[in-house]
Structures are given as structure tokens and as C-alpha cells.
Scaffold this motif. Structure first.
Motif, short mmCIF file in Angstrom:
data_model
loop_
_atom_site.label_atom_id
_atom_site.label_comp_id
_atom_site.label_asym_id
_atom_site.label_seq_id
_atom_site.Cartn_x
_atom_site.Cartn_y
_atom_site.Cartn_z
N UNK A 1 0.80 -1.23 0.00
CA UNK A 1 0.00 0.00 0.00
C UNK A 1 0.83 1.27 0.00
N UNK A 2 2.08 1.22 0.52
CA UNK A 2 2.91 2.44 0.57
C UNK A 2 3.84 2.56 -0.64
N UNK A 3 3.78 1.60 -1.54
CA UNK A 3 4.71 1.60 -2.68
C UNK A 3 4.23 2.53 -3.79
N UNK A 4 5.15 2.97 -4.65
CA UNK A 4 4.75 3.79 -5.79
C UNK A 4 3.78 3.08 -6.72
N UNK B 1 -8.90 12.87 1.20
CA UNK B 1 -8.30 11.56 1.43
C UNK B 1 -8.30 11.19 2.91
N UNK B 2 -8.11 12.18 3.76
CA UNK B 2 -8.20 11.90 5.20
C UNK B 2 -9.64 11.52 5.57
N UNK B 3 -10.56 12.22 5.00
CA UNK B 3 -11.96 11.88 5.26
C UNK B 3 -12.28 10.47 4.79
N UNK C 1 -4.19 2.13 5.09
CA UNK C 1 -2.73 2.29 5.17
C UNK C 1 -2.23 3.15 4.01
N UNK C 2 -2.73 2.86 2.81
CA UNK C 2 -2.31 3.62 1.64
C UNK C 2 -2.68 5.09 1.77
N UNK C 3 -3.85 5.37 2.26
CA UNK C 3 -4.30 6.76 2.41
C UNK C 3 -3.54 7.48 3.52
#
Length: 312
Positions: free
Chosen positions: A232-235, A261-263, A304-306
């Protein structure tokens, strides 16, 4: 053995396999009356007593009470009518016993306190109408005021447990846990918030035809990424995140920025509440449906990605 022969209680006992005491008991209650008496005053019975006693023994083994048996052997009641009524009574008894067994099994597995055991017993023995009222109150709390929309009316139906007339032990255990959850104010509040968020998204959307909610969109878009092993954290996850955040921005009519995106991360954390998934799992057991696929990995990946992309 002929029709004119009379038999003492002892002889009748040898022919039927019943004890003298049992035959005397039935005789005293008029179920098997003596035909005559010996000069010494002992009871004597005809050949029909053997058939009557065989029938009495069979009916007693099936659980019929003596007053009913007497009416059957005296032809005041037909045996098919009595059998049908008794079969229905046994069905109810079996249902009650199954409920009790399920509660006791759950108590043994969960190590319940006496108070929890009593609550479980009360929930398990609710009638069909009482179960409907309990679940109806839960669903009204969750969907009240919004259930007129077709999408929510369908959701209410899909979230309604229907315990069968002759449930398996695991179905009763699932019903008890589901009922306990539906009575939990915290769970009701979580579910209500999810529904209100979805309703708000549909209201703000500029389309006239209802579109899939954001949870469904995320499921469809993130599922393949999970299968492909994309972190999820990858490009490599950037275009996937951009796809479902753009969809969410379109639903709300807002720009796809960091605040949106936080929402969305908060929204997906709410949808990912383990109690929601547990309710759906229990619902499937009660209704005899296939077990639902867990979406927790999808929502964990998405959140996690967000969060990774909205940190300052």
C-alpha cells in the motif's frame, strides 16, 4: 389361544412382557378392563386385552399420556389424529431441546457467567414474533428515515436474520450472539453512522442513478492489488489510490485533495469495524448462506495507503 379363554394378570403379564403391577395399574384406570373374575375374586381378561396392552405400551413409549391413550383404545379419538397432534408437540419439544443444547454448548465454550447464561437463554427462547421485533428495532435504529430509498430497503432485507423452525446448534449460537450485538448501543451507533455516510454520498452525487458506494468501489479496485502483492505504501499503489479517491471525490462533488483523502480514510476505518463483519458472518450462519468473504484486508490496505499519503 381362542376367544373364549380368560387369563389371569400373571398369564397376561407373561404374554405381553409387562409386569403384573403395570397391568393392574392400567386395569385400575379403566384402560384394560377385566372381562370377568374368578371364584376367588381375581381379575380375568379376554384375548382383546393382549392387543390393547400392546397398543398401550407402544403409545406410552411414544410419550402419550394415559388419558389420551384411554380415549384411543376406547375409540373416542382416532389414532391418526392423536399421532398428528403428538408429532407436532414433539416438534416443539425438539426445537426447545435444540435451543437448550445450543445455549449450554455456547456457555461451555465461552465460559459465560450466570448472568450471561440467563441472557443467552432468554434470547434463544424468543418466539418468532419476538425475534422479529428485536431485529426490527435494531434495523429501524440503523436505517430509520432512510429506508424509503430502494438501496437501503434492500440492505435492510439483506441484514435480516431468519432463524429456521428447526435450527442447527450453530445457528442458535449465531442467533444469540447476533441478537446480543443488535442490542449493543455502540454497535448501533457505528452502523447508523455508516448508513448516514452512505446516504450523504448518494445525496451529494450529481448522478440520478445510484452508484456503488465507496466501500464497494474500493473492494473492486484494491482486490487485484492485494492479489498482485502490491504494497500500500509503494509507488505502484499510487494509480490505484488515485482511482478510488477520484471516485470518492466525484461522489461528494469535492476536489481530490488531502482533506478528502483523510476523510476517506476515516470512512473506511468505520466500514472496517470488526463488529460489522462479525454481524455479517453470524447472519450467514443463521440464514444458512455461504460465509461472506472478509473485506478487512482490502480496507486495511486502503487505509494504510491513504494514511501514508496524507501525512505531513
Amino acid at each position: 389361544m381362542n376367544g373364549d379363554t380368560l387369563y389371569s394378570i400373571g398369564e397376561l403379564a407373561r404374554r405381553t412382557g409387562l409386569t403384573v403391577k403395570t397391568i393392574r395399574f392400567y386395569s385400575d384406570r379403566g384402560i384394560v378392563a377385566p372381562t370377568d373374575r374368578s371364584p376367588a375374586g381375581y381379575r380375568l381378561y379376554g384375548i382383546d386385552a393382549v392387543a390393547r396392552l400392546d397398543l398401550v405400551r407402544t403409545l406410552r413409549e411414544l410419550g402419550l399420556d394415559l388419558p389420551t391413550i384411554r380415549k384411543v383404545v376406547d375409540h373416542e379419538l382416532s389414532l391418526p389424529e392423536v399421532a398428528a397432534a403428538h408429532a407436532e408437540a414433539l416438534t416443539v419439544q425438539i426445537r426447545v431441546l435444540c435451543l437448550r443444547r445450543a445455549v449450554l454448548t455456547a456457555v461451555a465454550e465461552r465460559g459465560s457467567t450466570p448472568e450471561e447464561t440467563e441472557r443467552m437463554h432468554q434470547l434463544a427462547r424468543l418466539s418468532e414474533d419476538e425475534r422479529s421485533r428485536l431485529i426490527g428495532d435494531f434495523l429501524d435504529t440503523v436505517f430509520g428515515g432512510l429506508d424509503a430509498a430502494p438501496a437501503f430497503a434492500g440492505a435492510m432485507r439483506s441484514m435480516t436474520p431468519e432463524l429456521p423452525d428447526n435450527p442447527e446448534a450453530e445457528q442458535v449460537q449465531a442467533w444469540v450472539e447476533l441478537a446480543e450485538m443488535s442490542l449493543d448501543p455502540g454497535f448501533r451507533a457505528v452502523m447508523r453512522r455508516m448508513v448516514e455516510d452512505q446516504a450523504a454520498e448518494q445525496t451529494r452525487s450529481d448522478v440520478t442513478v445510484p452508484r456503488p458506494d465507496i466501500a464497494a468501489a474500493v473492494r473492486d479496485q484494491v482486490g487485484p492489488a492485494l492479489t498482485a502483492g502490491i504494497a500500500p505504501a509503494s509507488p505502484q499503489a499510487d494509480p490505484i489510490v488515485a482511482q478510488f479517491t477520484a471516485y470518492y471525490a466525484h461522489l461528494l462533488g469535492r476536489p481530490d485533495d488531502i482533506e478528502l483523502r483523510r476523510r476517506l480514510a476515516t470512512r473506511l476505518e468505520s466500514v472496517n469495524d470488526p463488529r460489522r463483519e462479525r454481524y455479517l458472518q453470524l447472519l450467514a450462519v443463521v440464514n444458512g448462506w455461504p460465509a461472506p468473504e472478509s473485506l478487512a484486508p482490502v480496507f486495511d490496505w486502503s487505509v494504510h495507503a491513504l494514511r501514508t499519503r496524507t501525512q505531513r
